[in-house]
Design a protein around this motif. Structure first.
Motif, PDB file in Angstrom:
ATOM      1  N   GLU A 151      41.152  38.620  29.748  1.00  9.89           N
ATOM      2  CA  GLU A 151      40.611  39.967  29.926  1.00  9.89           C
ATOM      3  C   GLU A 151      40.204  40.523  28.577  1.00  9.89           C
ATOM      4  OE1 GLU A 151      42.396  42.578  32.590  1.00  9.89           O
ATOM      5  OE2 GLU A 151      43.166  41.023  33.910  1.00  9.89           O
ATOM      6  N   GLY A 158      46.020  34.963  29.903  1.00 10.28           N
ATOM      7  CA  GLY A 158      47.025  34.544  30.880  1.00 10.28           C
ATOM      8  C   GLY A 158      46.535  33.292  31.584  1.00 10.28           C
ATOM      9  N   THR A 199      32.517  38.733  32.896  1.00 11.38           N
ATOM     10  CA  THR A 199      32.016  39.659  33.911  1.00 11.38           C
ATOM     11  C   THR A 199      32.569  41.061  33.686  1.00 11.38           C
ATOM     12  OG1 THR A 199      31.955  37.840  35.504  1.00 11.38           O
ATOM     13  CG2 THR A 199      31.874  40.059  36.421  1.00 11.38           C
ATOM     14  N   VAL A 200      31.712  42.053  33.805  1.00  6.67           N
ATOM     15  CA  VAL A 200      32.146  43.460  33.797  1.00  6.67           C
ATOM     16  C   VAL A 200      31.739  44.068  35.145  1.00  6.67           C
ATOM     17  CG1 VAL A 200      32.074  43.749  31.300  1.00  6.67           C
ATOM     18  CG2 VAL A 200      30.026  44.187  32.630  1.00  6.67           C
ATOM     19  N   PRO A 201      32.290  45.235  35.491  1.00  3.39           N
ATOM     20  CA  PRO A 201      32.030  45.770  36.840  1.00  3.39           C
ATOM     21  C   PRO A 201      30.558  46.030  37.162  1.00  3.39           C
ATOM     22  CG  PRO A 201      33.938  46.834  35.893  1.00  3.39           C
ATOM     23  CD  PRO A 201      33.337  46.004  34.804  1.00  3.39           C
ATOM     24  N   ASN A 202      29.750  46.348  36.160  1.00  2.00           N
ATOM     25  CA  ASN A 202      28.342  46.637  36.431  1.00  2.00           C
ATOM     26  C   ASN A 202      27.491  45.380  36.230  1.00  2.00           C
ATOM     27  OD1 ASN A 202      25.503  47.589  35.293  1.00  2.00           O
ATOM     28  ND2 ASN A 202      26.277  49.188  36.636  1.00  2.00           N
ATOM     29  N   ALA A 203      26.727  45.026  37.251  1.00  2.00           N
ATOM     30  CA  ALA A 203      25.959  43.777  37.233  1.00  2.00           C
ATOM     31  C   ALA A 203      24.919  43.759  36.115  1.00  2.00           C
ATOM     32  CB  ALA A 203      25.295  43.561  38.591  1.00  2.00           C
ATOM     33  N   LYS A 215      42.786  33.588  33.554  1.00  3.20           N
ATOM     34  CA  LYS A 215      41.956  34.735  33.192  1.00  3.20           C
ATOM     35  C   LYS A 215      42.101  35.084  31.718  1.00  3.20           C
ATOM     36  CE  LYS A 215      40.840  36.160  37.468  1.00  3.20           C
ATOM     37  NZ  LYS A 215      41.321  34.929  38.087  1.00  3.20           N
ATOM     38  N   THR A 245      50.714  33.037  27.725  1.00  2.00           N
ATOM     39  CA  THR A 245      50.220  34.419  27.761  1.00  2.00           C
ATOM     40  C   THR A 245      50.175  34.986  26.345  1.00  2.00           C
ATOM     41  OG1 THR A 245      52.467  35.220  28.141  1.00  2.00           O
ATOM     42  CG2 THR A 245      51.102  34.921  30.082  1.00  2.00           C
ATOM     43  N   THR A 300      27.413  52.635  37.912  1.00  2.00           N
ATOM     44  CA  THR A 300      27.535  52.057  39.254  1.00  2.00           C
ATOM     45  C   THR A 300      28.231  50.700  39.162  1.00  2.00           C
ATOM     46  OG1 THR A 300      25.597  53.187  40.099  1.00  2.00           O
ATOM     47  CG2 THR A 300      26.188  51.131  41.188  1.00  2.00           C
ATOM     48  N   VAL A 301      29.164  50.477  40.064  1.00  3.95           N
ATOM     49  CA  VAL A 301      29.933  49.231  40.061  1.00  3.95           C
ATOM     50  C   VAL A 301      29.358  48.283  41.105  1.00  3.95           C
ATOM     51  CG1 VAL A 301      32.198  48.227  40.543  1.00  3.95           C
ATOM     52  CG2 VAL A 301      32.033  50.342  39.236  1.00  3.95           C
ATOM     53  N   ASN A 302      28.961  47.093  40.644  1.00  2.54           N
ATOM     54  CA  ASN A 302      28.456  46.070  41.566  1.00  2.54           C
ATOM     55  C   ASN A 302      29.472  44.947  41.767  1.00  2.54           C
ATOM     56  OD1 ASN A 302      26.150  46.891  39.442  1.00  2.54           O
ATOM     57  ND2 ASN A 302      25.404  47.024  41.538  1.00  2.54           N
ATOM     58  N   ASN A 303      30.399  44.828  40.789  1.00  2.00           N
ATOM     59  CA  ASN A 303      31.455  43.824  40.882  1.00  2.00           C
ATOM     60  C   ASN A 303      32.782  44.578  40.999  1.00  2.00           C
ATOM     61  OD1 ASN A 303      29.650  41.570  40.327  1.00  2.00           O
ATOM     62  ND2 ASN A 303      29.551  42.382  38.255  1.00  2.00           N
ATOM     63  N   ILE A 304      33.395  44.509  42.170  1.00  2.00           N
ATOM     64  CA  ILE A 304      34.607  45.293  42.412  1.00  2.00           C
ATOM     65  C   ILE A 304      35.843  44.482  42.026  1.00  2.00           C
ATOM     66  CG2 ILE A 304      35.979  46.496  44.165  1.00  2.00           C
ATOM     67  CD1 ILE A 304      33.316  47.001  45.648  1.00  2.00           C
ATOM     68  N   ARG A 305      36.668  45.095  41.188  1.00  2.00           N
ATOM     69  CA  ARG A 305      37.841  44.426  40.633  1.00  2.00           C
ATOM     70  C   ARG A 305      38.989  44.409  41.650  1.00  2.00           C
ATOM     71  NH1 ARG A 305      39.982  43.992  35.129  1.00  2.00           N
ATOM     72  NH2 ARG A 305      42.244  44.143  35.213  1.00  2.00           N
ATOM     73  N   TYR A 331      36.665  39.458  40.725  1.00  2.00           N
ATOM     74  CA  TYR A 331      35.596  40.389  41.060  1.00  2.00           C
ATOM     75  C   TYR A 331      34.908  39.960  42.347  1.00  2.00           C
ATOM     76  CZ  TYR A 331      36.008  42.755  36.591  1.00  2.00           C
ATOM     77  OH  TYR A 331      36.479  43.494  35.535  1.00  2.00           O
ATOM     78  N   ALA A 390      35.616  47.103  30.266  1.00  2.00           N
ATOM     79  CA  ALA A 390      36.698  46.152  30.525  1.00  2.00           C
ATOM     80  C   ALA A 390      36.170  45.075  31.456  1.00  2.00           C
ATOM     81  CB  ALA A 390      37.887  46.851  31.164  1.00  2.00           C
ATOM     82  N   GLY A 391      36.525  43.855  31.174  1.00  2.89           N
ATOM     83  CA  GLY A 391      36.054  42.768  32.022  1.00  2.89           C
ATOM     84  C   GLY A 391      36.948  41.549  31.914  1.00  2.89           C
ATOM     85  N   THR A 392      36.552  40.500  32.617  1.00  8.73           N
ATOM     86  CA  THR A 392      37.340  39.267  32.601  1.00  8.73           C
ATOM     87  C   THR A 392      36.432  38.047  32.469  1.00  8.73           C
ATOM     88  OG1 THR A 392      37.233  38.888  34.982  1.00  8.73           O
ATOM     89  CG2 THR A 392      39.050  40.240  34.212  1.00  8.73           C
ATOM     90  N   LEU A 435      51.515  35.123  36.700  1.00  3.67           N
ATOM     91  CA  LEU A 435      50.324  35.624  36.002  1.00  3.67           C
ATOM     92  C   LEU A 435      49.623  36.670  36.861  1.00  3.67           C
ATOM     93  CD1 LEU A 435      48.686  32.382  34.572  1.00  3.67           C
ATOM     94  CD2 LEU A 435      49.829  34.192  33.275  1.00  3.67           C
ATOM     95  N   THR A 452      26.603  43.167  32.872  1.00  2.12           N
ATOM     96  CA  THR A 452      27.022  41.765  32.796  1.00  2.12           C
ATOM     97  C   THR A 452      25.866  40.895  32.332  1.00  2.12           C
ATOM     98  OG1 THR A 452      28.637  42.088  34.567  1.00  2.12           O
ATOM     99  CG2 THR A 452      27.949  39.831  34.151  1.00  2.12           C
TER     100      THR A 452
END
Lengths: 76, 205
Positions: free
Chosen positions: B37, B198, B80-84, B35, B167, A21-26, A41, B48-50, A36, B87
């Motif tokens: 990544e 970057g 941060t990654v997409p899933n809290a 950023k 970069t 599940t994605v809570n932080n949307i890219r 997120y 994948a995250g930033t 650049l 993270t």
């Protein structure tokens, strides 16, 4: 069954995301001066397979509970 | 006589750039556009995250890019990654331990294979990379672009100055080298961490 179907419908409507599940949307961004590119997120919710698993578990528990609390038919 | 006067007026424009001092660029971006990544490709899971809380300074001389020195820092708590939940776990004490090791840093000490074309310079930068409290020497291929008088255009205000864009799209580290759960959970969290950098720094005038 209704809970499971509703969860499946919600998951499919939200993009049928196959992953966690994605809570932080890219969100992809590009700076016009530096060139650049990167991502930021934003808080959001895209249900993944763990959401489906939780829904299936909840549906199973509810189905099991329904057998325990069935009303007895009259005359039995 | 007239020729002498023209020569007198023009010589600073010809000589001063050669004498220009190195500029110091601040990488704390007010637009929060810097950023780093990271990508991990494990057999069972791809992550994948930033990281976007970046600071540090780099001294760059447009006349001598090979003398570039500086230090870039990334706040560990900004990874941060997409899933809290992932993270939170990633920043936690078992993995990166952001509370104990709040910064990931790279301090440039030497540039090799420096090639400059116009305002673009490519080089292999050797320096000290510190992650999870472990410091190791690392060589990173970078491209630097010197954008003279572009700061005002970027910020959209009256502040004038130059920009330095750095970069790097092709370097990786092994998490085991930095004592991040070495040998653990390799099916889900790959040992190799691929990094893409970057960042833009500002030198106000």
């Amino acid at each position: 069954m209704l809970v499971l179907l509703a969860a499946l419908a919600f998951w499919a409507a939200a993009g049928a995301h196959r992953g966690w599940t994605v809570n932080n949307i890219r969100r992809e961004t590009t700076d016009p001066v530096t060139g650049l590119s990167g991502a930021t997120y934003e808080t959001g919710f895209i249900p993944g397979w763990d959401f489906l698993a939780a829904a299936a578990l909840a549906a199973g528990l509810m189905a099991g509970a329904s057998f325990l609390f069935r009303s007895k038919k009259a005359g039995n | 006589m007239r020729t002498r006067w023209i020569a007198f007026l023009v010589w600073p424009a010809l000589v001063l750039p050669a004498l220009a001092a190195p500029e110091t660029f601040d990488f704390k971006d007010p637009k929060n556009g810097n950023k780093i990544e990271f990508k991990l490709d494990a057999p069972a899971e791809k992550i994948a995250g930033t990281a976007n809380d970046i600071s540090g300074t780099v001294t760059f001389d447009p006349q001598n890019p090979g003398a570039t020195r500086g230090k870039i820092a990334v706040a560990t708590a900004s990874l941060t990654v997409p899933n809290a939940m992932q993270t939170t776990i990633m920043r936690g004490s078992l993995w990166l331990d952001a509370a104990k090791y709040p910064q990931i840093t790279f301090e440039a000490k030497e540039l090799k294979n420096v090639k400059t074309s116009g305002t673009n310079t490519t080089a292999d930068v050797t320096g000290t990379f510190t992650l999870h409290g472990v410091s190791k020497e690392l060589t990173i291929p970078v491209e630097m672009r010197y954008l003279k008088d572009k700061l005002g255009e970027r910020l959209g205000g009256n502040q004038q100055g130059d920009l330095l864009v750095i970069t790097s799209t092709n370097f990786s580290i092994q998490r085991a080298d930095f004592k991040i759960m070495p040998g653990q959970n390799l099916d889900k969290v790959a040992d190799t961490i691929r990094l893409t950098l970057g960042v833009a720094g500002a030198s106000p005038k």
